[in-house]
Design a protein around this motif. Structure first.
Motif, short mmCIF file in Angstrom:
data_model
loop_
_atom_site.label_atom_id
_atom_site.label_comp_id
_atom_site.label_asym_id
_atom_site.label_seq_id
_atom_site.Cartn_x
_atom_site.Cartn_y
_atom_site.Cartn_z
N GLU A 148 0.82 -1.21 0.00
CA GLU A 148 0.00 0.00 0.00
C GLU A 148 0.86 1.26 0.00
O GLU A 148 0.59 2.21 -0.74
N GLU A 149 1.87 1.28 0.85
CA GLU A 149 2.68 2.49 1.00
C GLU A 149 3.71 2.67 -0.12
O GLU A 149 4.17 3.77 -0.35
N GLY A 150 4.05 1.57 -0.79
CA GLY A 150 5.07 1.64 -1.84
C GLY A 150 4.58 2.28 -3.11
O GLY A 150 5.37 2.86 -3.87
N GLY A 151 3.30 2.19 -3.38
CA GLY A 151 2.73 2.82 -4.55
C GLY A 151 3.22 2.28 -5.88
O GLY A 151 3.30 3.02 -6.86
N GLY A 152 3.59 1.01 -5.95
CA GLY A 152 4.03 0.42 -7.21
C GLY A 152 5.54 0.38 -7.40
O GLY A 152 6.02 -0.31 -8.28
N TRP A 182 9.52 -2.69 -0.69
CA TRP A 182 10.36 -3.52 0.17
C TRP A 182 10.81 -2.75 1.39
O TRP A 182 10.80 -3.28 2.50
N GLU A 183 11.21 -1.49 1.21
CA GLU A 183 11.67 -0.68 2.33
C GLU A 183 10.55 -0.49 3.36
O GLU A 183 10.79 -0.59 4.57
N MET A 184 9.35 -0.21 2.90
CA MET A 184 8.23 0.00 3.83
C MET A 184 7.86 -1.30 4.54
O MET A 184 7.57 -1.31 5.73
N MET A 185 7.89 -2.41 3.79
CA MET A 185 7.60 -3.70 4.41
C MET A 185 8.66 -4.03 5.46
O MET A 185 8.34 -4.48 6.55
N ASN A 186 9.92 -3.76 5.14
CA ASN A 186 11.01 -4.04 6.07
C ASN A 186 10.88 -3.18 7.33
O ASN A 186 11.08 -3.67 8.44
N LYS A 187 10.52 -1.92 7.18
CA LYS A 187 10.33 -1.04 8.34
C LYS A 187 9.21 -1.57 9.23
O LYS A 187 9.35 -1.63 10.45
#
Length: 64
Positions: free
Chosen positions: A42-46, A52-57
């Motif tokens: 959702e936060e990565g926007g494509g 990956w960075e948002m998922m990792n955080k």
């Protein structure tokens, strides 16, 4: 004879405990990983890198 019986008991007890360990289910890490995946998507926007960075955080903050 006594040693043989004791060794059989030990082998059977060990195999039963391994079978129980393999059958147990742990749902908490799987659920948390799925939440992290959805958050990153959702936060990565494509953008794959940002996803990956948002998922990792999320995962390091809430799941570990």
């Amino acid at each position: 004879m006594k040693k043989i019986i004791l060794s059989l008991i030990f082998v059977l007890a060990t195999s039963v405990s391994f079978m129980n360990a393999n059958n147990s289910t742990v749902s908490k890490p799987d659920d948390c990983f799925q939440d992290a995946w959805e958050f990153g998507t959702e936060e990565g926007g494509g953008d794959e890198t940002k996803e990956w960075e948002m998922m990792n955080k999320y995962y390091t903050m809430w799941c570990l």
